[in-house]
Design a protein around this motif. Structure first.
Motif, mmCIF file in Angstrom:
data_model
loop_
_atom_site.group_PDB
_atom_site.id
_atom_site.type_symbol
_atom_site.label_atom_id
_atom_site.label_comp_id
_atom_site.label_asym_id
_atom_site.label_seq_id
_atom_site.Cartn_x
_atom_site.Cartn_y
_atom_site.Cartn_z
ATOM 1 N N LYS A 13 68.992 21.400 28.431
ATOM 2 C CA LYS A 13 68.505 20.325 28.101
ATOM 3 C C LYS A 13 69.599 18.908 28.176
ATOM 4 O O LYS A 13 69.050 18.053 28.542
ATOM 5 C CB LYS A 13 67.952 20.341 26.525
ATOM 6 C CG LYS A 13 66.695 20.956 26.200
ATOM 7 C CD LYS A 13 66.172 20.835 24.799
ATOM 8 C CE LYS A 13 64.974 21.417 24.641
ATOM 9 N NZ LYS A 13 64.753 22.672 24.739
ATOM 10 N N PRO A 14 70.982 19.369 27.848
ATOM 11 C CA PRO A 14 71.853 18.341 28.329
ATOM 12 C C PRO A 14 71.877 17.915 29.628
ATOM 13 O O PRO A 14 72.252 16.711 29.554
ATOM 14 C CB PRO A 14 73.271 18.957 27.782
ATOM 15 C CG PRO A 14 72.930 20.190 26.986
ATOM 16 C CD PRO A 14 71.682 20.736 27.391
ATOM 17 N N LEU A 15 71.671 18.580 30.491
ATOM 18 C CA LEU A 15 71.313 18.089 31.778
ATOM 19 C C LEU A 15 70.262 17.180 32.236
ATOM 20 O O LEU A 15 70.378 16.089 32.625
ATOM 21 C CB LEU A 15 71.412 19.203 32.849
ATOM 22 C CG LEU A 15 72.198 20.450 33.045
ATOM 23 C CD1 LEU A 15 71.795 21.643 33.807
ATOM 24 C CD2 LEU A 15 73.559 19.875 33.655
ATOM 25 N N ARG A 16 69.063 17.433 31.507
ATOM 26 C CA ARG A 16 68.136 16.325 31.618
ATOM 27 C C ARG A 16 68.501 15.295 30.765
ATOM 28 O O ARG A 16 68.028 13.965 31.280
ATOM 29 C CB ARG A 16 66.683 17.341 30.786
ATOM 30 C CG ARG A 16 65.707 16.165 30.493
ATOM 31 C CD ARG A 16 65.157 15.662 31.828
ATOM 32 N NE ARG A 16 64.092 14.586 31.829
ATOM 33 C CZ ARG A 16 62.689 14.757 31.823
ATOM 34 N NH1 ARG A 16 62.134 15.859 32.185
ATOM 35 N NH2 ARG A 16 62.123 13.697 31.618
ATOM 36 N N ALA A 17 69.069 15.356 29.597
ATOM 37 C CA ALA A 17 69.600 14.129 28.814
ATOM 38 C C ALA A 17 70.328 13.637 29.510
ATOM 39 O O ALA A 17 70.437 12.279 29.836
ATOM 40 C CB ALA A 17 70.139 14.679 27.398
ATOM 41 N N ALA A 18 71.470 14.152 30.452
ATOM 42 C CA ALA A 18 72.513 13.355 31.200
ATOM 43 C C ALA A 18 71.673 12.543 32.237
ATOM 44 O O ALA A 18 71.954 11.322 32.511
ATOM 45 C CB ALA A 18 73.299 14.335 31.606
ATOM 46 N N TYR A 19 70.561 13.085 33.007
ATOM 47 C CA TYR A 19 69.839 12.453 34.103
ATOM 48 C C TYR A 19 69.231 11.305 33.325
ATOM 49 O O TYR A 19 69.356 10.040 34.266
ATOM 50 C CB TYR A 19 68.547 13.371 34.272
ATOM 51 C CG TYR A 19 67.577 12.599 35.146
ATOM 52 C CD1 TYR A 19 67.934 11.953 36.383
ATOM 53 C CD2 TYR A 19 66.551 12.421 34.622
ATOM 54 C CE1 TYR A 19 66.960 11.252 37.040
ATOM 55 C CE2 TYR A 19 65.452 11.867 35.305
ATOM 56 C CZ TYR A 19 65.727 11.244 36.511
ATOM 57 O OH TYR A 19 64.924 10.410 37.093
ATOM 58 N N GLU A 20 68.620 11.216 32.110
ATOM 59 C CA GLU A 20 68.273 10.141 31.693
ATOM 60 C C GLU A 20 68.948 9.026 31.261
ATOM 61 O O GLU A 20 68.529 7.858 31.408
ATOM 62 C CB GLU A 20 67.308 10.563 30.190
ATOM 63 C CG GLU A 20 66.261 11.657 30.429
ATOM 64 C CD GLU A 20 65.053 11.058 30.904
ATOM 65 O OE1 GLU A 20 64.845 9.959 31.346
ATOM 66 O OE2 GLU A 20 63.883 11.952 31.439
ATOM 67 N N THR A 21 69.926 9.211 30.850
ATOM 68 C CA THR A 21 71.196 8.432 30.512
ATOM 69 C C THR A 21 71.862 7.865 31.716
ATOM 70 O O THR A 21 72.165 6.547 31.849
ATOM 71 C CB THR A 21 72.376 9.012 29.733
ATOM 72 O OG1 THR A 21 71.713 9.934 28.581
ATOM 73 C CG2 THR A 21 73.499 7.963 29.236
ATOM 74 N N LEU A 22 72.110 8.487 32.784
ATOM 75 C CA LEU A 22 72.492 8.038 34.165
ATOM 76 C C LEU A 22 71.488 7.150 34.611
ATOM 77 O O LEU A 22 72.094 6.188 35.183
ATOM 78 C CB LEU A 22 72.824 9.408 34.988
ATOM 79 C CG LEU A 22 74.280 10.032 34.520
ATOM 80 C CD1 LEU A 22 74.097 11.474 35.319
ATOM 81 C CD2 LEU A 22 75.363 9.453 35.020
#
Lengths: 33, 152
Positions: free
Chosen positions: B122-131
């Motif tokens: 989930k942190p990878l998906r969240a990072a994608y959204e934030t980036l």
């Protein structure tokens, strides 16, 4: 008196210090000219 | 670097606290070849065995230098599988002034460290959204593109 970076000038000395201090080494290749 | 960035007290304090600093002249061709250095300034982050974990090439302002080498120390911790320490370094980047590309790199690798610590993607998906939302024009936003396939 302002703080200055205390650069070592030999990599083996830095490696020994890094091992003791458990810190990474910052290695700057520079051209003095 | 020697004229502008290194004389700054905040840079000296940062380097002293976080690293063992060593300067090698370009006349040391053996080390230049060992680390495949062809231009100066080139600055590397190494571990005590001399293994490279991060490098920058070219001038960095004091602010850019501190942000970049916070990322560099974070990458060192990440490679050594010291994940909480890596996350803490990337958090420091995100809480301080940094260029978009350096902040985006910190966000990317913060998520990697979180994933490697928890095995939760989930942190990878969240990072994608934030980036995508905050740093859409950076290379790190593009590199995170595959993470949009991870269920939120």
């Amino acid at each position: 008196m302002s703080l200055k970076i205390c650069w070592l000038d030999e990599l083996p000395k830095a490696q020994e210090a890094a091992r003791k201090a458990q810190k990474p080494i910052l290695l700057d290749f520079y051209n003095p000219q | 670097m020697g004229a502008v960035t290194y004389p700054k007290e905040e840079v000296a304090r940062f380097v002293d606290y976080n690293f063992i600093p060593v300067q090698i002249q370009v006349s040391n061709t053996a080390l230049m070849q060992q680390y495949a250095v062809s231009w100066t300034p080139t600055i590397l982050v190494l571990d005590a065995d001399g293994k490279e974990h991060y490098r920058t090439v070219g001038f960095l302002s004091p602010e850019e230098f501190i942000a970049a080498f916070r990322v560099g120390k974070g990458r060192y911790f990440l490679d050594l599988e010291q994940f909480p320490e890596a996350v803490a370094m990337f958090d420091e980047v995100l809480q301080s002034p940094a260029t978009a590309n350096i902040a985006a790199e910190a966000l990317f690798f913060r998520a990697v460290a979180q994933y490697k610590e928890s095995h939760d993607p989930k942190p990878l998906r969240a990072a994608y959204e934030t980036l995508k939302a905050q740093y859409p024009d950076t290379e790190w936003a593009r590199r995170a593109e595959p993470y949009k396939l991870i269920p939120a």
